[in-house]
Write a protein that holds these residues in place. Structure first.
Motif, PDB file in Angstrom:
ATOM      1  N   PRO A 179       3.200  -1.097  -5.331  1.00  0.00           N
ATOM      2  CA  PRO A 179       2.887  -2.182  -4.392  1.00  0.00           C
ATOM      3  C   PRO A 179       3.175  -1.802  -2.942  1.00  0.00           C
ATOM      4  O   PRO A 179       2.378  -2.111  -2.041  1.00  0.00           O
ATOM      5  CB  PRO A 179       3.792  -3.330  -4.863  1.00  0.00           C
ATOM      6  N   ASP A 180       4.303  -1.111  -2.709  1.00  0.00           N
ATOM      7  CA  ASP A 180       4.619  -0.698  -1.339  1.00  0.00           C
ATOM      8  C   ASP A 180       3.676   0.406  -0.855  1.00  0.00           C
ATOM      9  O   ASP A 180       3.327   0.462   0.334  1.00  0.00           O
ATOM     10  CB  ASP A 180       6.072  -0.200  -1.258  1.00  0.00           C
ATOM     11  N   TYR A 181       3.277   1.247  -1.774  1.00  0.00           N
ATOM     12  CA  TYR A 181       2.348   2.323  -1.413  1.00  0.00           C
ATOM     13  C   TYR A 181       1.006   1.749  -0.964  1.00  0.00           C
ATOM     14  O   TYR A 181       0.409   2.219   0.022  1.00  0.00           O
ATOM     15  CB  TYR A 181       2.165   3.254  -2.612  1.00  0.00           C
ATOM     16  N   VAL A 182       0.538   0.723  -1.651  1.00  0.00           N
ATOM     17  CA  VAL A 182      -0.707   0.059  -1.257  1.00  0.00           C
ATOM     18  C   VAL A 182      -0.596  -0.469   0.171  1.00  0.00           C
ATOM     19  O   VAL A 182      -1.502  -0.293   0.992  1.00  0.00           O
ATOM     20  CB  VAL A 182      -1.040  -1.082  -2.239  1.00  0.00           C
ATOM     21  N   VAL A 183       0.518  -1.112   0.474  1.00  0.00           N
ATOM     22  CA  VAL A 183       0.723  -1.665   1.811  1.00  0.00           C
ATOM     23  C   VAL A 183       0.775  -0.539   2.853  1.00  0.00           C
ATOM     24  O   VAL A 183       0.196  -0.660   3.944  1.00  0.00           O
ATOM     25  CB  VAL A 183       2.005  -2.509   1.856  1.00  0.00           C
TER      26      VAL A 183
END
Length: 289
Positions: A179-183
């Motif tokens: 999820p943080d990588y997507v952001v």
């Protein structure tokens, strides 16, 4: 009980296609238990071979699927992206793809429910596991040439993350959860992708959806591929990647337009949904029924 229910559904004509998600033992065991029922149902069998490398999974010889979806059909070894073997099995290039709805949901969660674009806050992102040796060289090269490390305000700013704990002591990030990588990809103007032990990576498709993809030149068949300087930027080696990042980091308007094109291209041809449509088409199944 579940096996009996599936056999009943097969005999009742409730399925139009059988998909083996891999050639690994669990999928083979499930296929063996239903093999005669599938044959009696007279519906196409599709097998997905998503393993690294350009060899065919040995399970294909056992299953004899109507269509083999092969993740990596490499140039040179194979002449086309879609061909039929002597035994009648059709082989089709079928790379990874972008999980667009899941990505959009993560962006919306981060953005207080708003799925609109998050503001770009850095020029370049590269997050990678150090499985392929050249990834380390690229990560260190991009990091050392960035504006902060090189003490050069005219250079690009970068977020570099690797799986090597030693790198974090030198100022790099640890790897992000998905999820943080997507952001982070949404925040970057450019996201770097480099091959691992296989040619294809999920990062390649996610990055092209979320930002401008800066990638090595892949050497496997991709139906409707991304076009260099239209949908993405391609580098030859570490020094070339650094030069591209330096040349492009101030060309914000052009990067925005390139990303619009790549995002539309991913949605049309390289989303999970597009891959599913392609699977039905090559199997000769009308997915609208």
């Amino acid at each position: 009980e579940r096996e009996a229910a599936v056999k009943t559904m097969l005999s009742n004509g409730e399925f139009c296609i059988v998909v083996m998600e891999s050639g690994r033992y669990c999928a083979i065991d499930a296929f063996n238990a239903l093999q005669q029922d599938i044959k009696n149902a007279n519906i196409p069998v599709v097998m997905h071979d998503g393993e690294d490398g350009d060899h065919f999974h040995s399970a294909a010889d056992h299953v004899h699927p109507h269509v083999l979806l092969k993740r990596e059909l490499t140039w040179g070894k194979y002449e086309r992206e879609d061909f039929t073997m002597h035994n009648g099995m059709r082989v089709v290039a079928f790379p990874f793809s972008a999980p667009v709805p899941e990505i959009n949901a993560r962006i919306a969660m981060h953005n207080n429910g708003n799925p609109s674009t998050i503001a770009r806050t850095c020029d370049l992102l590269f997050a990678c596991g150090i499985t392929w040796p050249e990834r380390r060289n690229l990560a260190h090269g991009l990091y050392n040439a960035s504006s902060t490390q090189a003490n050069d305000p005219t250079s690009y700013d970068a977020v570099i993350a690797t799986s090597d704990a030693a790198d974090t002591t030198n100022g790099m990030h640890t790897l992000f959860n998905w999820p943080d990588y997507v952001v982070q990809m949404q925040k970057a103007h450019m996201t770097v992708s480099m091959r691992g032990w296989g040619w294809d990576t999920v990062r390649y498709w996610e990055a092209a959806y979320l930002s401008v993809l800066l990638c090595d030149r892949v050497q496997f068949y991709i139906p409707n591929p991304l076009q260099e300087n239209v949908h993405c930027l391609c580098y030859n080696d570490v020094n070339h990647a650094i030069q591209i990042a330096k040349d492009w980091h101030n060309r914000e308007a052009e990067l925005i337009e390139m990303h619009k094109r790549s995002r539309e291209h991913i949605i049309q041809y390289h989303s999970n949904e597009a891959r599913a449509r392609r699977m039905f088409e090559v199997a000769g199944v009308n997915y609208n029924d």
